[in-house]
Design an enzyme around this catalytic site. Structure first.
Site, PDB file in Angstrom:
ATOM      1  N   ARG A  28     -30.830  28.041  20.588  1.00  0.00           N
ATOM      2  CA  ARG A  28     -31.364  26.881  21.296  1.00  0.00           C
ATOM      3  C   ARG A  28     -30.248  25.913  21.620  1.00  0.00           C
ATOM      4  NH1 ARG A  28     -32.563  21.853  20.813  1.00  0.00           N
ATOM      5  NH2 ARG A  28     -31.880  21.769  18.640  1.00  0.00           N
ATOM      6  N   GLN A  29     -30.309  25.330  22.811  1.00  0.00           N
ATOM      7  CA  GLN A  29     -29.485  24.195  23.214  1.00  0.00           C
ATOM      8  C   GLN A  29     -30.387  23.187  23.905  1.00  0.00           C
ATOM      9  OE1 GLN A  29     -26.245  26.890  24.904  1.00  0.00           O
ATOM     10  NE2 GLN A  29     -25.038  25.057  24.389  1.00  0.00           N
ATOM     11  N   SER A  30     -30.063  21.901  23.777  1.00  0.00           N
ATOM     12  CA  SER A  30     -31.025  20.844  24.091  1.00  0.00           C
ATOM     13  C   SER A  30     -31.289  20.657  25.576  1.00  0.00           C
ATOM     14  CB  SER A  30     -30.553  19.506  23.502  1.00  0.00           C
ATOM     15  OG  SER A  30     -30.487  19.607  22.089  1.00  0.00           O
ATOM     16  N   SER A  31     -30.359  21.003  26.438  1.00  0.00           N
ATOM     17  CA  SER A  31     -30.549  20.723  27.861  1.00  0.00           C
ATOM     18  C   SER A  31     -29.904  21.822  28.687  1.00  0.00           C
ATOM     19  CB  SER A  31     -29.944  19.363  28.240  1.00  0.00           C
ATOM     20  OG  SER A  31     -28.539  19.369  28.047  1.00  0.00           O
TER      21      SER A  31
ATOM     22  N   GLN B 142     -26.113  21.485  28.890  1.00  0.00           N
ATOM     23  CA  GLN B 142     -25.372  22.058  27.769  1.00  0.00           C
ATOM     24  C   GLN B 142     -25.237  23.570  27.912  1.00  0.00           C
ATOM     25  OE1 GLN B 142     -27.077  20.898  24.043  1.00  0.00           O
ATOM     26  NE2 GLN B 142     -26.749  18.705  24.368  1.00  0.00           N
TER      27      GLN B 142
END
Length: 750
Positions: free
Chosen positions: A24-27, A30
């Site tokens: 997972r990465q927030s945006s 990113q």
């Protein structure tokens, strides 16, 4: 076997299940720019292999790349992971760090709880944890709390910086069309394109004249003008047919009044009906805006004019739009009621509503105050509108008498100004199209002629721009041709000498009802109407703009002394029919008999109901009581009692086999359910009776002759109502005798 494979917390049971690597990465930014973090997370699959899991038992979940772990958005990958853990399919959950799994305690502790119940391990870069063990569970809970706190600190720091910059008016956000950012800190400038500026100024000028956002939009559409739209926050200007939302947005935005605003909306997280978190945008009132800096930059209108526009737009909202606008006048509309939106009830202060009566759509003003407050179907006030409208119009024209000449000249000048604005916009359209032609020509001539792939595209662009320029010139020529002739100084002087009659303009066919309402609203704030029924008078208190009051009294029409009445024969007939039939059925009977109302109208259910109420005639009961012996009932009721279809019973009635009566011609038939009639209906055929068709075949006579014999009493017939044998049965006396040997007697077999 390596050291990691000899880890004491990993058992054969864990290795027999899946090892899930969660990414997972927030945006999305990113994911696009921080490629190294993505690569490190994918490499966790090698660590799972080193811990003892085979490649076919390693599952990589990367569906949540670009999604926040705060819990505000739905994550399909995390939902899949949680479900697999709950079903006992996972032996190890592997992530780069705990914050990758969840940034909120609700999701994080739910995962820990499920992992502890299903003997699932959780691992990150610092080690392997078993949620069923107290120390590991405590450490995982602490890491989750720290992850959530870290997100809060980061968000607070970013929001604080953004708010601090916005408080100075220096935070650069998307600007509405007609503005651009300057080079200085927080500098906002008008758009350098003169046509864009003129289009925006035209919106505010038209609204000052028309007073309605929808009418401004209609004016743009009627004139065939285009409106600028920005393609993205930093995109180029695109000209397209005007949309109502664009016009409304220009009038509502305080940026056009030179104000810098931050925080007009707020994002809220709510639970929908399924219990899922959803985000919604809430528009805040002006008092709740965190940042409002008037006179921050050059605007298209001043702040006072913008506030007046907002008040006018709120007044234009319909009264039923929401509770807080229930006392607003609403926009002037096309109906015949001249006082629509201006009239107030003198008893309770509510704004009067309008309804139209009759074919001529005569307006009537009424207030439902009593209906709302007391729950009774009675109007607080109800009065006809023709006399009220006429008196207010005469009073308005009389008040304008000293300003007639000035108003006439101003109207002529406004007409000239309106068309001049359209012509100017057309000239700017031609100029913009000519620039597009020159640019396309320069680009075409700059390309290498041998590069036909590019040359053909540029040539096509040049031709399209030439066609657009020609269309703009043709449209401008048409507008110039339709331009109204300007008033000369001599004509203006002549108008001042003649002294025009505003009453003639008021009553002219070209002056619409909506125009008259707009004229009234320029000077009249509201009109309070009070009705005295005992004295047959109405009192009107006109409140003019500025606070002046005018008091008017109007005599109401008297009630007719000799009202027209329905003839007694029709009333007596309705009285008899109402005992058994509905208003719809009574209206049909009266119409078939050619009867009319007292005013010559055809009867319908509403008129029958009104006649019954005036004559105090009770209606038929909604739920008919059970039929008893010798009761006269309808065909359907009799069919239910006798166990046959209504159509079958009606056929027997038409054949004359059973008797019935009508209250009046064309009324529904009614049957007396006496004992003799009921005795003729059986579920099974009695002994000694044969079907009517068998008797007809044996005797060789038609059905009508058999029916006539039954009616004359020469044959004994019964009706069977059930099974395949249902129908008419005839009693057999002697199978060897002819039924018609002796007229009038049944002496033969059937």
């Amino acid at each position: 076997m390596s050291k990691e494979r000899e880890h004491p917390k990993i058992t054969a049971s864990h290795l027999s299940r899946l090892a899930v690597v969660y990414l997972r990465q927030s945006s999305a930014a990113q994911v696009e720019h921080h490629r190294e973090s993505t690569r490190r997370q994918y490499e966790l699959a090698h660590r799972a292999h080193e811990l003892g899991w085979t490649q076919e038992r390693i599952l990589v979940v990367d569906a949540d790349l670009g999604l926040s772990g705060s819990g505000a958005v739905a994550r399909s990958g995390f939902a899949q992971l949680t479900a697999d853990v709950a079903l006992g399919r996972v032996g190890l959950v592997l992530g780069l760090e705990v914050s990758r799994l969840a940034r909120n305690n609700a999701d994080w502790h739910r995962l820990i709880e499920l992992a502890g119940l299903t003997d699932t391990l959780i691992a990150d870069a610092d080690g392997i944890y078993h949620p069923a063990l107290f120390n590991d569970r405590l450490l995982l809970g602490l890491k989750g709390a720290m992850s959530e706190a870290e997100l809060h600190v980061l968000r607070a720091r970013l929001d604080g910086g953004r708010r601090s910059k916005a408080a100075r008016g220096a935070l650069r956000r998307g600007l509405p069309v007609g503005f651009i950012w300057g080079e200085a800190d927080g500098e906002i400038l008008l758009h350098p394109d003169e046509s864009v500026v003129h289009a925006i100024r035209t919106v505010f000028a038209r609204f000052a004249e028309m007073g309605s956002a929808r009418r401004v939009w209609k004016w743009f559409c009627d004139q065939g003008l285009r409106f600028p739209r920005r393609q993205g926050e930093q995109g180029d200007i695109r000209w397209s047919p005007p949309e109502y939302s664009a016009i409304y947005g220009v009038l509502r935005s305080p940026v056009y009044a030179g104000a810098y605003v931050y925080g007009r909306t707020r994002q809220e997280t709510v639970l929908n009906e399924t219990g899922v978190c959803r985000k919604r945008v809430k528009h805040l009132a002006r008092e709740q805006w965190p940042v409002l800096i008037p006179d921050h930059h050059e605007g298209y209108i001043d702040w006072r004019s913008w506030e007046a526009n907002q008040q006018r737009m709120e007044q234009n909202m319909p009264a039923g739009a929401c509770a807080k606008r229930a006392d607003k006048a609403g926009a002037a509309r096309e109906g015949q009621a001249l006082l629509q939106g201006l009239a107030l009830c003198g008893h309770c202060g509510r704004r009067l509503r309008v309804r139209y009566n009759g074919r001529r759509s005569v307006p009537n003003y009424h207030c439902v105050g009593k209906l709302v407050m007391e729950g009774r179907e009675a109007y607080c006030l109800s009065v006809g509108g023709l006399r009220l409208d006429d008196m207010v119009a005469r009073t308005f024209l009389a008040a304008l008498e000293p300003a007639l000449l000035t108003a006439t000249i101003a109207a002529a000048e406004r007409l000239e100004s309106d068309h001049e604005a359209v012509l100017r916009q057309g000239r700017l359209d031609v100029e913009r199209a000519a620039f597009a032609v020159n640019r396309a020509e320069r680009r075409y001539r700059a390309v290498d002629p041998d590069n036909r792939l590019v040359a053909r595209s540029l040539e096509r662009e040049w031709e399209e721009s030439l066609a657009a320029l020609e269309a703009a010139r043709i449209e401008q020529t048409r507008r110039e041709r339709e331009r109204p002739r300007l008033l000369t100084p001599d004509e203006r002087a002549r108008l001042l000498t003649l002294g025009p009659d505003l009453a003639t303009v008021w009553q002219a066919p070209t002056t619409t009802r909506r125009d008259q309402k707009e004229l009234l609203r320029t000077l009249i704030e509201d009109i309070t109407v009070t009705v005295d029924r005992d004295r047959k008078e109405a009192r009107l208190d006109l409140r003019w703009k500025g606070g002046e009051l005018s008091h008017l009294e109007l005599a109401l029409p008297r009630t007719r002394s000799a009202p027209v009445q329905t003839d007694e024969e029709t009333v007596a007939l309705v009285r008899r029919l109402a005992k058994h039939h509905s208003d719809d059925a009574i209206a049909s009977i009266l119409t078939l008999q050619g009867r009319k109302t007292a005013r010559g109208h055809r009867f319908d259910a509403i008129r029958v109901n009104g006649l019954r109420r005036r004559q105090k005639i009770p209606g038929a009961p909604r739920t008919p009581r059970a039929a008893t012996v010798d009761d006269a009932v309808s065909i359907r009721q009799a069919a239910d009692v006798l166990g046959v279809a209504p159509t079958t019973l009606l056929r027997h009635l038409h054949d004359g086999l059973i008797e019935a009566e009508q209250i009046t011609p064309n009324a529904p038939w009614r049957i007396h359910l006496n004992a003799d009639l009921k005795a003729r209906f059986f579920l099974e055929p009695p002994n000694g009776y044969v079907p009517m068709f068998t008797a007809m075949t044996s005797l060789g006579i038609p059905r009508q002759a058999m029916v006539q014999k039954i009616k004359a009493g020469g044959l004994d017939a019964v009706f069977v109502t059930a099974g395949r044998q249902k129908g008419i049965y005839i009693r057999v006396i002697d199978t060897h005798l002819d039924l018609f040997e002796q007229p009038g007697c049944a002496t033969g077999a059937v």
